[in-house]
Design an enzyme around this catalytic site. Structure first.
Site, short mmCIF file in Angstrom:
data_model
loop_
_atom_site.label_atom_id
_atom_site.label_comp_id
_atom_site.label_asym_id
_atom_site.label_seq_id
_atom_site.Cartn_x
_atom_site.Cartn_y
_atom_site.Cartn_z
CB CYS A 95 42.63 -4.71 46.06
SG CYS A 95 41.16 -3.87 45.46
N GLY A 96 42.93 -1.94 48.25
CA GLY A 96 42.36 -1.33 49.46
C GLY A 96 40.86 -1.54 49.55
CB CYS A 243 41.76 3.35 43.03
SG CYS A 243 43.29 2.42 43.21
N1 LIG Z 1 44.75 -2.26 39.97
C1 LIG Z 1 45.65 -2.36 41.14
C2 LIG Z 1 45.08 -3.33 42.19
C3 LIG Z 1 43.71 -2.88 42.69
C4 LIG Z 1 43.81 -1.58 43.41
C5 LIG Z 1 42.50 -0.86 43.70
N2 LIG Z 1 41.30 -1.44 43.17
C6 LIG Z 1 42.36 -0.57 45.17
O1 LIG Z 1 41.24 -0.44 45.68
O2 LIG Z 1 43.42 -0.42 45.82
C7 LIG Z 1 47.00 -2.87 40.68
O3 LIG Z 1 47.06 -3.73 39.81
O4 LIG Z 1 47.99 -2.41 41.22
#
Ligand SMILES: N[C@H](CCC[C@H](N)C(=O)O)C(=O)O
Length: 306
Positions: A95-96, A243
């Site tokens: 999660c970045g 994200c």
């Molecule tokens: N929902 C994403 C993980 C969190 C990614 C996102 N919140 C970020 O900041 O990279 C997944 O299950 O692949």
């Protein structure tokens, strides 16, 4: 059956609006998925306690996930083992924005400005400068086995359930669609079918991107390409305000499709604010942006013993 209830100290952070409940992994939370599902709920989850903060991203009920963090301060630089449990109870490999929050949380406790974040997707170096955190994000991967895809050929600018997407792994899988205007797409309607398409055996986050600047970038540094971004997140099962892996995916796909005019630096703007990305040829991408501590609180968890 004995039921013991106890209060778990938590902190709430967000990175450009991607918000997280942060729990020290040393705390006893026997049922992490249930804890995440309960307190991430946007209607009935963790409430904001700091009424003084009125900016939209510090006054939201619920969260996009729970970060269970374990600080290992004996190392130099200090390390943080990060586990993200998402609202549906799933654990994400990376999660970045969460990794940037983890770095800010550890910097607050150690005074360190460089940290190593251990994630299921690998160890990522982080640099903290005040509220701004840069995280190395590994090399974006288009290979079918890396995304992963249920086929042997890369997926570049192809129709998947009505959306023309390119598949890339930036720690987690993303299906990226370059569109004329991210606001012209009803993301909540089109994304679920793509997120669950058979070509993505582990599912995928669905990310939209559209150019935010006028025409092709110039040759001067002040004309870094800019893209707007919107992401429907796997595990949240909905659109988030930001994200981080999605922003890196936008930059990687734009570079792959030769939309960066030779630049390696990109500004990507989800609804929650600006993220700065670099995608050097063949090197690790970087993600930079603010990580903000909103408040601290306590949340009840239930321990059942026979
Ligand atoms: N929902 C994403 C993980 C969190 C990614 C996102 N919140 C970020 O900041 O990279 C997944 O299950 O692949």
């Amino acid at each position: 059956m004995t039921v013991l209830r106890h209060q778990v100290p938590i902190e709430k952070y967000h990175g450009t609006g991607n918000d997280f409940i942060v729990v020290d992994a040393a705390e006893s939370v026997p049922d992490r998925p249930a804890f995440a599902t309960t307190y991430c709920d946007r209607e009935t989850g963790v409430g904001h306690v700091d009424s003084a903060r009125t900016d939209v991203d510090s006054a939201r009920t619920g969260a996009d996930g729970v970060l269970f963090l374990s600080l290992e301060a004996r190392y130099s630089p200090p390390r943080v083992v990060m586990t993200l449990v998402q609202p549906d109870g799933s654990i994400a490999a990376m999660c970045g924005n969460g990794a940037r929050v983890a770095a800010a949380w550890a910097a607050e406790r150690t005074g360190a400005t460089e940290l190593m974040i251990d994630t299921p997707a690998g160890t990522r170096r982080a640099m903290v400068e005040g509220d701004d955190v840069t995280i190395e994000m590994g090399v974006p991967a288009f290979a079918p086995r890396a995304v992963p895809l249920s086929r042997e050929t890369e997926l570049v600018e192809e129709d998947v359930e009505g959306l023309t997407v390119t598949a890339v792994n930036t720690g987690v899988p993303h299906a990226v669609a370059l569109v004329d205007d991210v606001d012209s797409v009803t993301l909540g309607s089109v994304a679920p079918a793509v997120r669950c398409a058979g070509v993505f055996p582990e599912g995928a986050n669905v990310t939209l991107a559209s150019r935010a600047d006028s025409g092709p970038p110039g040759t001067t540094d002040d004309e870094v390409p800019r893209f707007r971004q919107r992401t429907y997140e796997r595990g949240v099962e909905g659109e988030t305000r930001s994200c981080g892996t999605g922003a890196v995916a936008v930059a990687a796909v734009a570079k792959r499709l030769d939309r960066l005019g030779g630049h390696d630096a990109v500004t990507v703007t989800p609804p929650g604010g600006d993220l700065r990305i670099t995608v050097p040829d063949g090197g690790a991408a970087t993600l930079s942006g603010p990580a903000v501590r909103e408040f601290e609180s306590e949340l009840e968890t239930v321990v059942r013993s026979a």
